[in-house]
Design a protein around this motif. Structure first.
Motif, PDB file in Angstrom:
ATOM      1  N   GLU A 137       0.848  -1.197   0.000  1.00  0.00           N
ATOM      2  CA  GLU A 137       0.000   0.000   0.000  1.00  0.00           C
ATOM      3  C   GLU A 137       0.883   1.246   0.000  1.00  0.00           C
ATOM      4  N   PRO A 138       1.421   1.619  -1.140  1.00  0.00           N
ATOM      5  CA  PRO A 138       2.398   2.723  -1.198  1.00  0.00           C
ATOM      6  C   PRO A 138       1.834   4.087  -0.810  1.00  0.00           C
ATOM      7  N   TYR A 139       0.506   4.242  -0.832  1.00  0.00           N
ATOM      8  CA  TYR A 139      -0.086   5.530  -0.459  1.00  0.00           C
ATOM      9  C   TYR A 139      -0.636   5.529   0.958  1.00  0.00           C
ATOM     10  N   ARG A 140      -0.340   4.513   1.680  1.00  0.00           N
ATOM     11  CA  ARG A 140      -0.828   4.394   3.051  1.00  0.00           C
ATOM     12  C   ARG A 140      -0.028   5.314   3.978  1.00  0.00           C
ATOM     13  N   LEU A 141      -0.737   6.028   4.855  1.00  0.00           N
ATOM     14  CA  LEU A 141      -0.083   6.841   5.880  1.00  0.00           C
ATOM     15  C   LEU A 141      -0.364   6.337   7.295  1.00  0.00           C
ATOM     16  N   ASP A 142      -1.425   5.552   7.447  1.00  0.00           N
ATOM     17  CA  ASP A 142      -1.725   4.975   8.760  1.00  0.00           C
ATOM     18  C   ASP A 142      -0.544   4.129   9.227  1.00  0.00           C
ATOM     19  N   ALA A 172       9.846   9.991   4.423  1.00  0.00           N
ATOM     20  CA  ALA A 172       9.398  11.371   4.645  1.00  0.00           C
ATOM     21  C   ALA A 172       8.951  12.019   3.334  1.00  0.00           C
ATOM     22  N   HIS A 173       9.753  11.859   2.286  1.00  0.00           N
ATOM     23  CA  HIS A 173       9.387  12.449   0.989  1.00  0.00           C
ATOM     24  C   HIS A 173       8.103  11.831   0.443  1.00  0.00           C
ATOM     25  N   ARG A 174       7.972  10.533   0.595  1.00  0.00           N
ATOM     26  CA  ARG A 174       6.774   9.861   0.092  1.00  0.00           C
ATOM     27  C   ARG A 174       5.534  10.304   0.866  1.00  0.00           C
ATOM     28  N   SER A 175       5.658  10.452   2.177  1.00  0.00           N
ATOM     29  CA  SER A 175       4.522  10.856   3.004  1.00  0.00           C
ATOM     30  C   SER A 175       4.066  12.261   2.661  1.00  0.00           C
ATOM     31  N   VAL A 176       5.033  13.165   2.451  1.00  0.00           N
ATOM     32  CA  VAL A 176       4.696  14.543   2.071  1.00  0.00           C
ATOM     33  C   VAL A 176       3.982  14.564   0.726  1.00  0.00           C
ATOM     34  N   ALA A 177       4.430  13.715  -0.197  1.00  0.00           N
ATOM     35  CA  ALA A 177       3.809  13.659  -1.524  1.00  0.00           C
ATOM     36  C   ALA A 177       2.373  13.145  -1.446  1.00  0.00           C
ATOM     37  N   VAL A 178       2.103  12.240  -0.497  1.00  0.00           N
ATOM     38  CA  VAL A 178       0.756  11.677  -0.361  1.00  0.00           C
ATOM     39  C   VAL A 178      -0.187  12.694   0.281  1.00  0.00           C
ATOM     40  N   ASP A 179       0.228  13.264   1.431  1.00  0.00           N
ATOM     41  CA  ASP A 179      -0.611  14.258   2.117  1.00  0.00           C
ATOM     42  C   ASP A 179       0.234  14.946   3.182  1.00  0.00           C
ATOM     43  N   LYS A 180       0.685  16.153   2.881  1.00  0.00           N
ATOM     44  CA  LYS A 180       1.586  16.841   3.817  1.00  0.00           C
ATOM     45  C   LYS A 180       0.853  17.411   5.025  1.00  0.00           C
ATOM     46  N   TYR A 181      -0.485  17.364   5.021  1.00  0.00           N
ATOM     47  CA  TYR A 181      -1.252  17.915   6.132  1.00  0.00           C
ATOM     48  C   TYR A 181      -1.725  16.845   7.116  1.00  0.00           C
ATOM     49  N   ARG A 182      -1.331  15.621   6.916  1.00  0.00           N
ATOM     50  CA  ARG A 182      -1.693  14.571   7.868  1.00  0.00           C
ATOM     51  C   ARG A 182      -0.747  14.630   9.076  1.00  0.00           C
ATOM     52  N   PRO A 183      -1.280  14.448  10.284  1.00  0.00           N
ATOM     53  CA  PRO A 183      -0.411  14.429  11.474  1.00  0.00           C
ATOM     54  C   PRO A 183       0.696  13.386  11.379  1.00  0.00           C
ATOM     55  N   GLU A 184       0.369  12.223  10.788  1.00  0.00           N
ATOM     56  CA  GLU A 184       1.373  11.162  10.644  1.00  0.00           C
ATOM     57  C   GLU A 184       2.558  11.635   9.787  1.00  0.00           C
ATOM     58  N   THR A 185       2.245  12.390   8.737  1.00  0.00           N
ATOM     59  CA  THR A 185       3.305  12.917   7.881  1.00  0.00           C
ATOM     60  C   THR A 185       4.217  13.849   8.665  1.00  0.00           C
TER      61      THR A 185
END
Length: 296
Positions: free
Chosen positions: A14-19, A41-54
């Motif tokens: 699940e490459p777009y997973r942030l959970d 870190a770069h991948r998480s920012v690309a998916v959604d930089k406003y998520r707390p997990e990111t």
């Protein structure tokens, strides 16, 4: 390692997973895998930089680079998005410790334990903070809270032992360090302290076992995957020779080798004594001359 493999498999599926990617970033941080943490870190920012997990993932990345002020900004950003984000409060406390801001660290850790009194990392962080402030009774209280929640972690018992030693409760400190050793003591902190305490007590046999176990742990850290009995009493002469001749020697190892050289000499085990003393010939400290004197 199993957690690392699990998260790798999960992120590949699940490459777009942030959970739970914040937890993955914690694993990468502990394993000092800066490149993998940077990619995450770069991948998480690309998916959604406003998520707390990111924000936590990016904060861990900056922390791993030693940029603690920047890490604080991202952990604070995570908390603006979610004030109940438990691990963000704990990680924020860790960063304030690195910045020597004990008041802010205490506040962050207290916010964490207010959210969950089972957050052992925050209790441990409070213990560390009060230990830095030399308030050892307070530190001991918080370390014991952490140990009650995480009793199989040798680090908790090492911390308790350190406080007890600072409070001149030597016998209790020894028992805490012994508990840490029984739980693995992978970092070797309790093993070294016990060697010193046993040596001061005149308990030569137990001191020698701890010094040998220290050398084994140091050698094992050089060669991941090598295994030892862990009790400082390996019966294999080949294993003993491998440890003594190949371990990287810094000051703690030189102290251990010199003690073992005298111990084996006094117990008429001359081959082991010679091996330990000879290993000191390339060490630049005072132990070198003492080793030479023993060989003569």
């Amino acid at each position: 390692d199993s957690a690392h493999e699990h998260f790798l498999s999960l992120s590949e599926r699940e490459p777009y997973r942030l959970d739970h990617m914040d937890a993955f970033s914690n694993v990468l941080y502990v394993k000092d895998q800066k490149v993998a943490l940077s990619h995450l870190a770069h991948r998480s920012v690309a998916v959604d930089k406003y998520r707390p997990e990111t924000c936590v993932v990016v904060g861990n990345y900056y922390s791993s680079k030693g940029r603690h002020e920047k890490a604080v900004q991202y952990f604070q950003r995570a908390l603006k998005l979610d004030r109940t984000y438990l691990s963000a409060w704990t990680l924020l406390g860790h960063e304030y410790i690195e910045m020597k801001n004990t008041a802010a660290a205490i506040e962050a850790y207290r916010r964490a334990v207010d959210l969950s009194d089972r957050e052992y990392r925050a209790w441990y962080g409070l213990g560390q903070t009060y230990e830095i402030m030399n308030m050892l009774l307070h530190a001991l209280f918080y370390f014991r809270k952490a140990a009650a929640l995480h009793p199989h972690d040798a680090r908790m018992w090492c911390a308790i032992g350190g406080c007890l030693l600072g409070l001149d409760r030597r016998a209790d400190a020894e028992r805490s360090y012994e508990r840490a050793v029984s739980l693995g003591d992978g970092e070797g902190i309790a093993t070294r302290k016990l060697a010193e305490l046993y040596r001061e007590d005149g308990d030569e046999e137990r001191a020698a076992k701890c010094y040998l176990r220290h050398l084994e742990l140091r050698y094992q850290s050089q060669l991941p995957g090598t295994s030892f009995a862990g009790d400082g009493a390996d019966s294999s002469p080949d294993a003993f020779e491998a440890v003594v001749t190949r371990v990287r020697v810094d000051e703690p190892e030189a102290e251990a080798l010199l003690y073992l050289a005298y111990y084996y000499r006094d117990n008429l085990e001359y081959d082991q004594a010679i091996l330990c003393a000879t290993r000191l010939e390339d060490y630049p400290g005072p132990e070198k001359e003492q080793g030479k004197g023993l060989l003569r």
